[in-house]
Design a protein around this motif. Structure first.
Motif, mmCIF file in Angstrom:
data_model
loop_
_atom_site.group_PDB
_atom_site.id
_atom_site.type_symbol
_atom_site.label_atom_id
_atom_site.label_comp_id
_atom_site.label_asym_id
_atom_site.label_seq_id
_atom_site.Cartn_x
_atom_site.Cartn_y
_atom_site.Cartn_z
ATOM 1 N N UNK A 24 0.809 -1.314 -0.164
ATOM 2 C CA UNK A 24 0.235 0.016 -0.126
ATOM 3 C C UNK A 24 1.039 1.157 -0.005
ATOM 4 N N UNK A 25 0.709 2.038 -1.137
ATOM 5 C CA UNK A 25 1.846 3.331 -1.126
ATOM 6 C C UNK A 25 1.128 4.277 -0.566
ATOM 7 N N UNK A 32 -1.945 -0.996 -3.800
ATOM 8 C CA UNK A 32 -2.013 -0.323 -4.990
ATOM 9 C C UNK A 32 -1.100 -0.577 -5.909
ATOM 10 N N UNK A 33 -1.252 0.103 -6.965
ATOM 11 C CA UNK A 33 -0.288 -0.235 -8.202
ATOM 12 C C UNK A 33 0.867 0.475 -7.656
ATOM 13 N N UNK A 34 0.877 1.896 -7.276
ATOM 14 C CA UNK A 34 2.111 2.404 -7.045
ATOM 15 C C UNK A 34 2.846 1.578 -6.069
ATOM 16 N N UNK A 35 2.203 0.809 -4.900
ATOM 17 C CA UNK A 35 2.868 -0.073 -3.998
ATOM 18 C C UNK A 35 3.393 -1.123 -4.646
ATOM 19 N N UNK A 56 -8.020 -5.682 -11.167
ATOM 20 C CA UNK A 56 -7.477 -4.512 -10.639
ATOM 21 C C UNK A 56 -8.552 -3.233 -11.297
ATOM 22 N N UNK A 57 -9.436 -3.902 -11.899
ATOM 23 C CA UNK A 57 -10.408 -3.010 -12.594
ATOM 24 C C UNK A 57 -11.380 -2.333 -11.657
ATOM 25 N N UNK A 58 -12.103 -1.147 -12.075
ATOM 26 C CA UNK A 58 -13.241 -0.595 -11.258
ATOM 27 C C UNK A 58 -14.131 -1.898 -10.734
ATOM 28 N N UNK A 59 -14.545 -1.807 -9.296
ATOM 29 C CA UNK A 59 -15.337 -3.034 -8.953
ATOM 30 C C UNK A 59 -16.189 -2.496 -7.561
ATOM 31 N N UNK A 60 -17.306 -2.889 -7.362
ATOM 32 C CA UNK A 60 -18.011 -2.496 -6.203
ATOM 33 C C UNK A 60 -17.500 -3.720 -5.136
ATOM 34 N N UNK A 61 -16.340 -4.591 -5.199
ATOM 35 C CA UNK A 61 -15.744 -5.375 -4.640
ATOM 36 C C UNK A 61 -16.858 -6.307 -3.993
ATOM 37 N N UNK A 62 -17.737 -6.782 -4.472
ATOM 38 C CA UNK A 62 -18.765 -7.730 -4.065
ATOM 39 C C UNK A 62 -18.197 -9.093 -3.946
ATOM 40 N N UNK A 63 -17.077 -9.325 -4.856
ATOM 41 C CA UNK A 63 -16.229 -10.824 -4.673
ATOM 42 C C UNK A 63 -14.670 -10.293 -4.994
ATOM 43 N N UNK A 74 -8.603 1.087 -14.420
ATOM 44 C CA UNK A 74 -7.918 0.879 -12.936
ATOM 45 C C UNK A 74 -8.981 1.148 -11.978
ATOM 46 N N UNK A 75 -9.314 0.435 -11.039
ATOM 47 C CA UNK A 75 -10.085 1.067 -9.912
ATOM 48 C C UNK A 75 -9.321 2.064 -9.309
ATOM 49 N N UNK A 76 -10.232 3.295 -9.113
ATOM 50 C CA UNK A 76 -9.220 4.548 -8.526
ATOM 51 C C UNK A 76 -8.959 4.291 -7.355
ATOM 52 N N UNK A 77 -9.261 3.204 -6.316
ATOM 53 C CA UNK A 77 -8.521 3.013 -5.132
ATOM 54 C C UNK A 77 -7.216 2.361 -5.320
ATOM 55 N N UNK A 78 -6.872 1.936 -6.445
ATOM 56 C CA UNK A 78 -5.656 1.067 -7.026
ATOM 57 C C UNK A 78 -4.905 2.116 -7.511
ATOM 58 N N UNK A 79 -5.300 3.218 -8.448
ATOM 59 C CA UNK A 79 -4.366 3.952 -8.977
ATOM 60 C C UNK A 79 -4.878 4.422 -10.624
ATOM 61 N N UNK A 80 -3.993 4.362 -11.428
ATOM 62 C CA UNK A 80 -4.695 5.061 -12.569
ATOM 63 C C UNK A 80 -4.013 4.303 -13.794
ATOM 64 N N UNK A 81 -4.542 4.560 -15.085
ATOM 65 C CA UNK A 81 -4.105 3.707 -16.109
ATOM 66 C C UNK A 81 -2.652 4.103 -16.361
ATOM 67 N N UNK A 82 -2.133 5.512 -16.568
ATOM 68 C CA UNK A 82 -0.761 5.827 -16.653
ATOM 69 C C UNK A 82 0.131 5.200 -15.632
ATOM 70 N N UNK A 83 -0.392 5.225 -14.268
ATOM 71 C CA UNK A 83 0.463 4.475 -13.284
ATOM 72 C C UNK A 83 0.543 2.799 -13.562
ATOM 73 N N UNK A 84 -0.521 2.488 -14.286
ATOM 74 C CA UNK A 84 -0.452 0.914 -14.482
ATOM 75 C C UNK A 84 0.619 0.877 -15.695
#
Ligand code: NOJ
Length: 586
Positions: A24-25, A32-35, A56-63, A74-84
């Motif tokens: 977790x960065x 996350x992606x930065x981490x 790592x895609x946007x997801x309501x995290x039900x599963x 990319x899910x915003x809580x994990x980072x952005x496409x440029x970071x990926x």
């Protein structure tokens, strides 16, 4: 005649990154992606060839992210496409390939297609992308058939029509928030081809295919028998939605797409099927490249079971020219330290519910897990390492119920605690949680609590100790790269299997993938020994008695100390070079 170099994936060691629990960065308690980016040097130093990143895609995290709302972001809580993209470039620069997770069987209920389907009337093209059906019974109040969700309960949920009255039902083989797509619909096929191209064009090297055995459903959606899946080995069972023959046509189209790329992209199938023979159908030469070997993962720590699994794997893969894989755990199964800590062979030990009533011996579990990784890395083909296995992490079996996130917990009416215990964030450093998982001053604790006892298992602690499990993994992976018998870096130059029985039989059980030929060696009861050419042998002692090393053996690595008289003790594995000493390759 010059021979084409062996494709990298045929003997790759792939490290599984469960991204929310890796590093977790930004200090929100979620990896996350930065981490991941910051920890790439750790992975390169570990000596793996590739990483597979869980969704790592946007997801309501039900599963846990397997409910994807948008496949091109990319899910915003994990980072952005440029970071990926930056992470991908850095991974490639350090010699690591990157695989993503593709979830083609179902989408999140927040996906634009499903939202549109709910607004659209029965019979509309928007609903035809999914599996909507009228219910049974006089008022349609019964589900369309008896299929059950993997997480418990019916696999059908009823929706309301525009006027608010109860309407059709839709199929979800997993949680109600994961609606199944209809793979007979050409829009669905085209969309996934476009999604794959999107990531392949960014430079992603391949995909792990989620639920690869589930995309095709029997015409007419007939009731299923009540036998669970996979059914006990024996006569092949035709199931209305698992492992149907029709899925293979989908994978032939995907293989053609992946092969269009100059550096062909690759696939690994997650397919829970009835037998190794059925699994081999997914890796025929014009289908997916490799498949997870769950038969090996589930084999009890007993010489006969493991030998049977290895033999069947080599035979069935060789028959189709495919490269086998080996895996000891992943984010859905119990960690191997905890699995092997239990009495073996009582029943298959896949989930926490399967083993929680069996008394554990964790020291024994770790000892066996260390031996198992030497066994796995000495076998022909590729291998998967689930994050934390290299630290010898056990399953966290006593997470407080209020932190459990696995949908199985709620959907099983609190009878199955689920898979959170193998998803607890990695301990990197320091003596107290968050153990360097999050930066100093983080705004939130790790999303699942780490046991205080993990202070002894941090990367920092183990990196300083060559006898640690991390030290064992590092040395084994380095030896695997160097030794020509283990498919070392430049291989032997043999080309890719031609897809038709190149090998397949006899004592040699060659994997047919251009790596050091495999053959069993004589071993005392309860032990396994095999050779790889040239000049390599692996001995695994699963019995209570010590095993003597061959007289021409020179020790390369051992999973634990040998006895004073140089025997391999119980639950210990060794790699040796064999043959006259002056000719030993290392
Ligand atoms: C397999 C994944 O590994 C698991 O985590 C998930 O719950 C199911 N497929 C559904 O996508």
């Amino acid at each position: 005649m010059t021979r084409a170099p062996r494709p990298w994936w045929r003997s790759a060691v792939v490290y599984q990154v469960y991204i929310r629990s890796f590093a977790d960065a930004d200090g929100d308690g979620v990896g996350d992606v930065a981490g991941l980016r910051r920890r790439l040097p750790y992975l390169a130093e570990l000596g793996v060839d590739a990483i597979w990143i869980n969704p790592w895609y946007p997801s309501p995290l039900r599963d846990g992210g397997y409910d994807v709302a948008d496949y091109r972001a990319i899910d915003p809580s994990l980072g952005t496409l440029p970071e990926a993209q930056a992470m991908l470039n850095e991974a490639h620069a350090s010699g690591l390939r990157v695989l993503l997770d593709l979830v083609p069987n179902h989408v999140s209920d927040q996906h634009a297609w499903f939202r549109r389907a709910l607004e659209a009337p029965p019979g509309s093209p928007a609903r035809a992308r999914f599996i909507f059906r009228p219910g049974c019974g006089p008022t349609g109040a019964e589900p369309p058939n008896n299929w059950t969700s993997n997480f418990g309960g019916s696999a059908w949920t009823r929706v309301a029509d525009a006027d608010g009255r109860p309407g059709e039902w839709y199929l979800h083989l997993f949680a109600p928030e994961q609606s199944d797509l209809d793979w007979t619909n050409s829009e669905v096929r085209d969309e996934f081809a476009a999604i794959m191209r999107f990531w392949f064009d960014l430079g992603i090297d391949g995909f792990r295919i989620d639920v690869a055995h589930g995309l095709a459903k029997a015409e007419g959606l007939p009731d299923a028998s009540t036998v669970g899946w996979p059914p006990p080995a024996g006569e092949p069972v035709e199931h209305p939605h698992w492992d149907r023959d029709e899925v293979h046509e989908i994978y032939r189209a995907w293989r053609a797409l992946a092969d269009e790329y100059e550096d062909p992209r690759v696939f690994v199938a997650e397919a829970w099927v009835q037998s190794p023979e059925r699994l081999a159908r997914y890796v025929r030469s014009d289908e997916l490249h490799t498949a997870f070997n769950f038969d090996f993962l589930l084999a009890p720590w007993q010489a006969q079971s493991i030998r049977r699994s290895i033999e069947t794997t080599l035979r069935t893969h060789s028959a189709v020219g495919a490269s086998p894989t080996w895996v000891l755990s992943n984010h859905d199964t119990i960690r191997e330290v905890s699995r092997y800590a239990r009495r073996q062979g009582v029943r298959p030990l896949r989930t926490l519910g399967d083993l929680v009533d069996l008394p554990p011996d964790f020291a024994l579990g770790l000892r066996r897990a260390r031996a198992a990784v030497l066994l796995m890395l000495a076998l022909p083909g590729g291998a998967y390492v689930y994050q934390g296995a290299e630290l010898g992490l056990p399953e966290v079996e006593d997470l407080p119920v209020d932190v459990l996130r696995d949908p199985g917990w709620e959907l099983s009416d609190h009878t199955e605690r689920g898979r959170d215990g193998c998803r607890v964030p990695i301990p990197w450093s320091g003596s107290a949680p968050p153990f360097g998982f999050s930066p100093p001053g983080a705004s939130a604790p790790p999303w699942l609590p780490q046991p205080a006892a993990w202070s002894d298992l941090t990367v920092e602690r183990q990196a300083a100790d060559p006898g640690s499990t991390l030290g064992l993994y590092r040395r084994a992976l380095a030896l695997r790269r160097e030794h020509p018998a283990l498919g070392g870096a430049d291989g032997d130059g043999e080309g890719e299997g031609d897809g038709e029985g190149d090998g397949g039989g006899g004592e040699a059980d060659a994997a047919g993938d251009g790596e050091g030929e495999f053959s069993w060696l004589p071993a005392p009861a309860g032990a396994l020994a095999f050779a790889r050419e040239p000049g390599f042998a692996c001995i695994v002692n699963l019995s209570a008695d010590g095993v003597t090393l061959p007289s021409d053996a020179t020790l390369l690595i051992a999973s634990g100390p040998l006895t004073d008289d140089a025997q391999v003790p119980h639950d210990t594995a060794v790699w040796v070079t064999t043959g006259p000493r002056e000719e030993t390759p290392i």
